[in-house]
Scaffold this motif. Structure first.
Motif, PDB file in Angstrom:
ATOM      1  N   TYR A  66       0.881  -1.169   0.000  1.00  0.00           N
ATOM      2  CA  TYR A  66       0.000   0.000   0.000  1.00  0.00           C
ATOM      3  C   TYR A  66       0.917   1.217   0.000  1.00  0.00           C
ATOM      4  CZ  TYR A  66      -3.978   2.876   1.691  1.00  0.00           C
ATOM      5  OH  TYR A  66      -4.976   3.801   1.848  1.00  0.00           O
ATOM      6  N   THR A  67       0.933   1.965  -1.077  1.00  0.00           N
ATOM      7  CA  THR A  67       1.914   3.031  -1.268  1.00  0.00           C
ATOM      8  C   THR A  67       1.222   4.375  -1.477  1.00  0.00           C
ATOM      9  OG1 THR A  67       3.439   1.457  -2.277  1.00  0.00           O
ATOM     10  CG2 THR A  67       3.849   3.764  -2.739  1.00  0.00           C
ATOM     11  N   LEU A  68       1.872   5.433  -1.000  1.00  0.00           N
ATOM     12  CA  LEU A  68       1.432   6.804  -1.238  1.00  0.00           C
ATOM     13  C   LEU A  68       2.357   7.415  -2.271  1.00  0.00           C
ATOM     14  CD1 LEU A  68      -0.286   9.314  -0.527  1.00  0.00           C
ATOM     15  CD2 LEU A  68       1.423   9.829   1.241  1.00  0.00           C
ATOM     16  N   GLY A  69       1.791   7.850  -3.387  1.00  0.00           N
ATOM     17  CA  GLY A  69       2.568   8.507  -4.438  1.00  0.00           C
ATOM     18  C   GLY A  69       2.200   9.967  -4.515  1.00  0.00           C
ATOM     19  N   SER A  70       3.188  10.824  -4.792  1.00  0.00           N
ATOM     20  CA  SER A  70       2.927  12.249  -4.952  1.00  0.00           C
ATOM     21  C   SER A  70       2.029  12.475  -6.163  1.00  0.00           C
ATOM     22  CB  SER A  70       4.248  13.003  -5.127  1.00  0.00           C
ATOM     23  OG  SER A  70       4.883  12.605  -6.329  1.00  0.00           O
ATOM     24  N   GLY A  71       1.592  13.694  -6.337  1.00  0.00           N
ATOM     25  CA  GLY A  71       0.701  14.004  -7.450  1.00  0.00           C
ATOM     26  C   GLY A  71       1.423  14.381  -8.726  1.00  0.00           C
ATOM     27  N   THR A  72       0.647  14.567  -9.777  1.00  0.00           N
ATOM     28  CA  THR A  72       1.182  15.063 -11.040  1.00  0.00           C
ATOM     29  C   THR A  72       1.187  16.578 -10.991  1.00  0.00           C
ATOM     30  OG1 THR A  72      -1.015  14.981 -12.028  1.00  0.00           O
ATOM     31  CG2 THR A  72       0.422  13.086 -12.413  1.00  0.00           C
ATOM     32  N   PRO A  73       2.070  17.199 -11.748  1.00  0.00           N
ATOM     33  CA  PRO A  73       3.099  16.564 -12.562  1.00  0.00           C
ATOM     34  C   PRO A  73       4.195  15.948 -11.684  1.00  0.00           C
ATOM     35  CG  PRO A  73       3.394  18.930 -12.613  1.00  0.00           C
ATOM     36  CD  PRO A  73       2.139  18.666 -11.835  1.00  0.00           C
ATOM     37  N   PHE A  74       4.892  14.944 -12.265  1.00  0.00           N
ATOM     38  CA  PHE A  74       6.042  14.352 -11.588  1.00  0.00           C
ATOM     39  C   PHE A  74       7.124  14.079 -12.611  1.00  0.00           C
ATOM     40  CE2 PHE A  74       3.586  10.615 -12.855  1.00  0.00           C
ATOM     41  CZ  PHE A  74       4.539   9.716 -13.281  1.00  0.00           C
ATOM     42  N   GLU A  75       8.325  13.888 -12.123  1.00  0.00           N
ATOM     43  CA  GLU A  75       9.458  13.579 -12.980  1.00  0.00           C
ATOM     44  C   GLU A  75       9.878  12.136 -12.754  1.00  0.00           C
ATOM     45  OE1 GLU A  75      12.536  16.448 -12.250  1.00  0.00           O
ATOM     46  OE2 GLU A  75      11.071  18.074 -12.309  1.00  0.00           O
TER      47      GLU A  75
END
Length: 170
Positions: A66-75
């Motif tokens: 279960y992971t938390l990813g940052s939002g877009t835009p992303f590099e």
């Protein structure tokens, strides 16, 4: 914006159903609505409705993450691949965006990177050897589930994207 201030390829994410996703993995539509991927069973009764995969999600045992990813835009400066397992990506309530690139002998190339959007109600199982990034939310951070055969010191390979990084917008 990190490395993208100097040298970056900008790509816009597309709905995973708008590409030939079979090159990268298996798409399951568990929502019971929209695109029929042909990979599910559906049933309903008094007060309930159910859709399940018509085969086990992975072809190996798999841990659930279960992971938390940052939002877009992303590099995306690097991508990973697994030669020992498939990996499932499953949105946990909001759409997620991640990059895919076909399996190849060397590192993924920026021109081959395809950013995709995966909506809630869908699961995508990435084929062994296919390059992929972490997943991110559209606009803001988002959580997602992943399933793969994970263990201490698993042989996961991360490589810098040749000609990258890639800035992903949604």
């Amino acid at each position: 914006m990190g490395d993208c201030e100097k040298n970056c390829i900008v790509k816009r994410a597309v709905e995973i159903t708008e590409i030939d996703y079979s090159r990268y993995g298996i798409l399951y539509n568990l929502s019971g609505e929209g695109v029929d991927t042909g990979n599910t069973n559906h049933s309903a009764g008094d007060g309930w409705e159910d859709t399940d995969t018509n085969v086990p999600l992975l072809d190996t045992p798999g841990a659930l993450g279960y992971t938390l990813g940052s939002g877009t835009p992303f590099e995306a400066a690097e991508m990973e691949r697994h030669l020992h397992t498939q990996e499932a990506q499953i949105p946990a309530g909001e759409a997620i965006v991640f990059c895919l690139a076909q399996a190849c002998d060397g590192a993924p190339k920026a021109e081959d990177v395809v950013p995709v959007i995966l909506r809630p109600g869908f699961a995508f199982v990435i084929h062994r050897g296919v390059w992929h990034s972490a997943s991110h939310g559209i606009g803001g951070a988002a959580r997602y589930y992943w399933q793969a055969w994970a263990y201490v010191n698993e042989p996961t390979v991360w490589e810098e994207i040749e000609g990258g990084p890639v800035r992903v917008e949604a």
